[in-house]
Write a protein that holds these residues in place. Structure first.
Motif, PDB file in Angstrom:
ATOM      1  N   HIS A  46       0.852  -1.199   0.000  1.00 29.41           N
ATOM      2  CA  HIS A  46       0.000   0.000   0.000  1.00 29.41           C
ATOM      3  C   HIS A  46       0.885   1.245   0.000  1.00 29.41           C
ATOM      4  N   PRO A  47       0.647   2.191  -0.905  1.00 33.27           N
ATOM      5  CA  PRO A  47       1.537   3.365  -1.022  1.00 33.27           C
ATOM      6  C   PRO A  47       1.522   4.296   0.185  1.00 33.27           C
ATOM      7  N   HIS A  48       0.484   4.208   1.019  1.00 33.53           N
ATOM      8  CA  HIS A  48       0.405   5.131   2.152  1.00 33.53           C
ATOM      9  C   HIS A  48       0.663   4.456   3.496  1.00 33.53           C
ATOM     10  N   ILE A  49       1.130   3.218   3.471  1.00 29.57           N
ATOM     11  CA  ILE A  49       1.557   2.545   4.694  1.00 29.57           C
ATOM     12  C   ILE A  49       3.036   2.824   4.921  1.00 29.57           C
ATOM     13  N   LYS A  50       3.340   3.364   6.083  1.00 27.66           N
ATOM     14  CA  LYS A  50       4.724   3.646   6.451  1.00 27.66           C
ATOM     15  C   LYS A  50       5.170   2.604   7.475  1.00 27.66           C
ATOM     16  N   ILE A  51       6.125   1.772   7.105  1.00 23.10           N
ATOM     17  CA  ILE A  51       6.604   0.705   7.982  1.00 23.10           C
ATOM     18  C   ILE A  51       7.768   1.220   8.822  1.00 23.10           C
ATOM     19  N   ASP A  52       7.585   1.278  10.137  1.00 21.38           N
ATOM     20  CA  ASP A  52       8.655   1.684  11.041  1.00 21.38           C
ATOM     21  C   ASP A  52       9.542   0.492  11.406  1.00 21.38           C
ATOM     22  N   ILE A  53       8.924  -0.638  11.667  1.00 23.00           N
ATOM     23  CA  ILE A  53       9.657  -1.857  12.040  1.00 23.00           C
ATOM     24  C   ILE A  53       9.050  -3.009  11.249  1.00 23.00           C
ATOM     25  N   GLU A  54       9.887  -3.771  10.560  1.00 24.99           N
ATOM     26  CA  GLU A  54       9.419  -4.936   9.815  1.00 24.99           C
ATOM     27  C   GLU A  54       9.918  -6.195  10.498  1.00 24.99           C
ATOM     28  N   PHE A  55       9.034  -7.105  10.785  1.00 27.02           N
ATOM     29  CA  PHE A  55       9.411  -8.345  11.463  1.00 27.02           C
ATOM     30  C   PHE A  55      10.079  -9.303  10.472  1.00 27.02           C
ATOM     31  N   CYS A  56      11.142  -9.941  10.894  1.00 23.79           N
ATOM     32  CA  CYS A  56      11.769 -10.979  10.056  1.00 23.79           C
ATOM     33  C   CYS A  56      10.852 -12.181   9.930  1.00 23.79           C
ATOM     34  N   ASN A  57      10.146 -12.498  11.014  1.00 21.78           N
ATOM     35  CA  ASN A  57       9.200 -13.607  11.018  1.00 21.78           C
ATOM     36  C   ASN A  57       7.815 -13.062  11.359  1.00 21.78           C
ATOM     37  N   SER A  58       6.944 -13.076  10.375  1.00 22.30           N
ATOM     38  CA  SER A  58       5.593 -12.561  10.602  1.00 22.30           C
ATOM     39  C   SER A  58       4.859 -13.417  11.623  1.00 22.30           C
ATOM     40  N   GLY A  95      -1.053  10.714   6.180  1.00 22.41           N
ATOM     41  CA  GLY A  95      -2.190  11.620   6.016  1.00 22.41           C
ATOM     42  C   GLY A  95      -2.665  11.791   4.599  1.00 22.41           C
ATOM     43  N   ASP A  96      -1.948  11.263   3.617  1.00 24.97           N
ATOM     44  CA  ASP A  96      -2.358  11.413   2.222  1.00 24.97           C
ATOM     45  C   ASP A  96      -3.288  10.305   1.750  1.00 24.97           C
ATOM     46  N   TYR A  97      -3.673   9.403   2.651  1.00 25.11           N
ATOM     47  CA  TYR A  97      -4.535   8.280   2.280  1.00 25.11           C
ATOM     48  C   TYR A  97      -5.862   8.789   1.745  1.00 25.11           C
ATOM     49  N   ASP A  98      -6.265   8.279   0.586  1.00 22.20           N
ATOM     50  CA  ASP A  98      -7.534   8.637  -0.041  1.00 22.20           C
ATOM     51  C   ASP A  98      -8.605   7.688   0.486  1.00 22.20           C
ATOM     52  N   GLU A  99      -9.491   8.198   1.350  1.00 24.24           N
ATOM     53  CA  GLU A  99     -10.471   7.309   1.959  1.00 24.24           C
ATOM     54  C   GLU A  99     -11.443   6.733   0.950  1.00 24.24           C
ATOM     55  N   GLY A 100     -11.536   7.338  -0.216  1.00 17.52           N
ATOM     56  CA  GLY A 100     -12.404   6.795  -1.251  1.00 17.52           C
ATOM     57  C   GLY A 100     -11.911   5.461  -1.795  1.00 17.52           C
ATOM     58  N   LEU A 117     -14.003  -1.533  14.658  1.00 22.29           N
ATOM     59  CA  LEU A 117     -13.481  -1.468  13.299  1.00 22.29           C
ATOM     60  C   LEU A 117     -13.645  -0.046  12.791  1.00 22.29           C
ATOM     61  N   GLU A 118     -12.551   0.531  12.243  1.00 26.77           N
ATOM     62  CA  GLU A 118     -12.577   1.915  11.785  1.00 26.77           C
ATOM     63  C   GLU A 118     -12.095   2.014  10.347  1.00 26.77           C
ATOM     64  N   HIS A 119     -12.549   3.067   9.683  1.00 25.70           N
ATOM     65  CA  HIS A 119     -12.023   3.440   8.372  1.00 25.70           C
ATOM     66  C   HIS A 119     -11.982   4.955   8.296  1.00 25.70           C
ATOM     67  N   ALA A 120     -10.814   5.486   7.993  1.00 27.54           N
ATOM     68  CA  ALA A 120     -10.632   6.940   7.888  1.00 27.54           C
ATOM     69  C   ALA A 120     -11.169   7.650   9.124  1.00 27.54           C
ATOM     70  N   SER A 121     -10.818   7.117  10.306  1.00 28.66           N
ATOM     71  CA  SER A 121     -11.187   7.685  11.611  1.00 28.66           C
ATOM     72  C   SER A 121     -12.685   7.625  11.895  1.00 28.66           C
ATOM     73  N   LYS A 122     -13.417   6.877  11.111  1.00 30.92           N
ATOM     74  CA  LYS A 122     -14.856   6.703  11.355  1.00 30.92           C
ATOM     75  C   LYS A 122     -15.096   5.277  11.852  1.00 30.92           C
ATOM     76  N   THR A 123     -15.887   5.154  12.917  1.00 35.08           N
ATOM     77  CA  THR A 123     -16.188   3.834  13.475  1.00 35.08           C
ATOM     78  C   THR A 123     -17.273   3.162  12.638  1.00 35.08           C
ATOM     79  N   LEU A 124     -16.955   1.986  12.106  1.00 42.14           N
ATOM     80  CA  LEU A 124     -17.907   1.217  11.315  1.00 42.14           C
ATOM     81  C   LEU A 124     -18.678   0.209  12.166  1.00 42.14           C
TER      82      LEU A 124
END
Length: 368
Positions: A46-58, A95-100, A117-124
Motif C-alpha cells: 500500500h503506497p500510504h503505509i509507512k513501515i517503522d519496524i518490519e518483522f523478520c518472522n511474521s 495523512g495522504d490516504y484517499d479514503e475513497g 473497526l474503523e475506516h478513515a477515523s470513522k467507526t464502522l
C-alpha cells in the motif's frame, strides 16, 4: 463486515475468521494488563503505509497470544500492520490516504472484550463482549435524569446536572465501579461504617470520583452529590431481579436499592456495561390506560355484540402493558375480558391472554 479487512489486505481466503480472532485477542491479558492498541489491515505494498519496524518472522493472526503481546509495541501513533493472514510489522497510515479507495482499515482495542473497526477515523462497528453494534452506546443521560426525578421527586437543576456529570465520569472508568445516590446517605454511611470508609462529607467531582472509585465497594452520595462513604460493602435481601449471569457488583446493587425508597445505583461493570438501578419501566399516560379500561367496560355493559377488531385492539394493548395495572385493575380485567370475548360476533379462533397479575413492584408513578 469484517470481510472488508481481508479484501484490503489481499487475503481473500481468510473470510469469516477475522471477527472471532479479534474477540479472542481482546479477551487476553498480558502480565495482568488488558490489551490496548490497534492493527491496520492493508496490502503490504500500500503506497500510504509507512513501515517503522518490519518483522523478520511474521506473526500468524491465529497465534492470538503472540498478537496480543505484540500490541504492547504499539502507541497512540503506531499500529501493528496486518495483511489479513499475518502481522508483518509496526507502522502507520500517512495523512495522504484517499479514503475513497477503502483499502486500509483499522481495528482498535478499547479495553478488555471491547474493540472497534474503523475506516478513515470513522467507526464502522463497535464490539462489546462479542456483541456487534453500529456504534458504542452513549451514557444514558436522559434515562438517568428521568430516574432521578422518579426516585427523588423534584431536585434542583444544579443537583441533577452535577449527578449526571459525575455518573458519566463513572462510565469513563476502565474498571468496574458502583455509585449509590441515597436520600439517607449520611445515616447509611454511619450504619455501614464497619463495611467501608465513612468520610467527612465532601462535594464529589469528576476528578475525585476517578480517584475514589478505584477501590472495591460503593461510593455513597446524597442527592446534592456530597460524598459520605468510600469503598462500602453493601447489604440487602436477595431479590428476584438478581441473576447469576451478572457479577457481584450488579447483584449487590440490586439487593441494596430494590424495595427501598429514595435510593438509586449506577453500576459500571468490568465488561463496560452501565446499568441504572432499579430499572424503572417507561412512564405512560394515565389517560391511555383509562381509555382502554373504559372501552373494556363498555364491551360488557353497553353492546350486544363486540367487534373482533375493537376487542383485540384493547386487549392486545392491555396485554402489552400489564406492569401498569394496579392489583384492583388486574382483578377487574380478569373479570371483564372473558365476558367481552363471549360477545365476539365471529369466534372462528380465539386468542388466550392468561390471567393478569399485578407486578410486585407496581407503583402509581409509572403513570403520568
Amino acid at each position: 463486515m469484517m470481510d472488508v479487512t481481508t479484501i484490503a489486505g489481499g487475503a481473500f481466503d481468510a473470510y469469516r475468521t477475522q471477527y472471532e480472532i479479534h474477540n479472542r485477542i481482546s479477551s487476553l491479558l498480558y502480565e495482568g494488563s488488558e490489551g490496548l492498541g490497534s492493527i491496520i489491515y492493508s496490502n503490504p505494498s500500500h503506497p500510504h503505509i509507512k513501515i517503522d519496524i518490519e518483522f523478520c518472522n511474521s506473526i500468524p493472526l491465529s497465534n492470538h497470544t503472540a498478537v496480543r503481546k505484540s500490541l504492547e509495541l504499539t502507541s497512540n501513533t503506531t499500529s501493528l500492520l496486518c495483511d489479513g493472514h499475518e502481522v508483518y510489522g509496526i507502522g502507520r497510515l500517512d495523512g495522504d490516504y484517499d479514503e475513497g479507495m477503502e483499502n486500509a482499515f483499522l481495528v482498535r482495542y478499547m479495553r478488555r472484550f471491547c474493540w472497534q473497526l474503523e475506516h478513515a477515523s470513522k467507526t464502522l462497528m463497535y464490539v462489546e463482549h462479542g456483541n456487534p453494534l453500529l456504534r458504542k452506546t452513549d451514557f444514558p443521560s436522559d434515562l438517568l435524569r428521568d430516574h432521578l426525578s422518579r426516585v427523588f421527586g423534584s431536585l434542583p437543576a444544579q443537583h441533577i446536572n452535577h449527578l449526571v456529570s459525575v455518573s458519566k465520569a463513572l462510565d469513563e472508568q476502565r474498571h468496574g465501579a458502583l455509585l449509590i445516590i441515597a436520600e439517607d446517605a449520611s445515616s447509611e454511611a454511619e450504619r455501614l461504617e464497619q463495611q467501608g470508609y465513612p468520610v467527612t462529607p465532601f462535594p464529589l467531582t469528576e476528578e475525585l470520583l476517578r480517584t475514589t472509585s478505584k477501590v472495591d465497594g460503593a461510593l455513597i452520595i446524597g442527592t446534592d452529590a456530597l460524598c459520605y462513604a468510600i469503598g462500602t460493602i453493601l447489604d440487602g435481601m436477595a431479590h428476584r431481579s438478581c441473576t447469576a449471569s451478572r457479577g457481584a457488583r450488579y447483584n449487590s446493587a440490586i439487593r441494596y436499592v430494590h424495595g427501598k425508597a429514595g435510593r438509586l445505583a449506577i453500576v459500571k461493570s468490568e465488561d463496560g456495561m452501565v446499568d441504572i438501578l432499579p430499572k424503572l419501566p417507561p412512564r405512560i399516560k394515565r389517560a391511555d390506560l383509562d381509555d382502554r379500561i373504559a372501552k373494556l367496560r363498555q364491551f360488557t355493559t353497553s353492546v350486544e355484540y363486540v367487534d373482533r377488531k375493537d376487542f383485540y385492539h384493547v386487549m392486545n394493548w392491555l396485554d402489552g402493558h400489564r406492569n401498569y395495572l394496579s392489583p384492583d385493575l388486574c382483578s377487574e380485567v380478569n373479570d371483564l375480558w372473558p365476558k367481552a370475548e363471549a360477545k365476539l360476533e365471529k369466534q372462528e379462533w380465539l386468542r388466550g391472554f392468561g390471567r393478569f397479575n399485578a407486578d410486585p413492584d407496581y407503583s402509581e408513578e409509572r403513570l403520568k
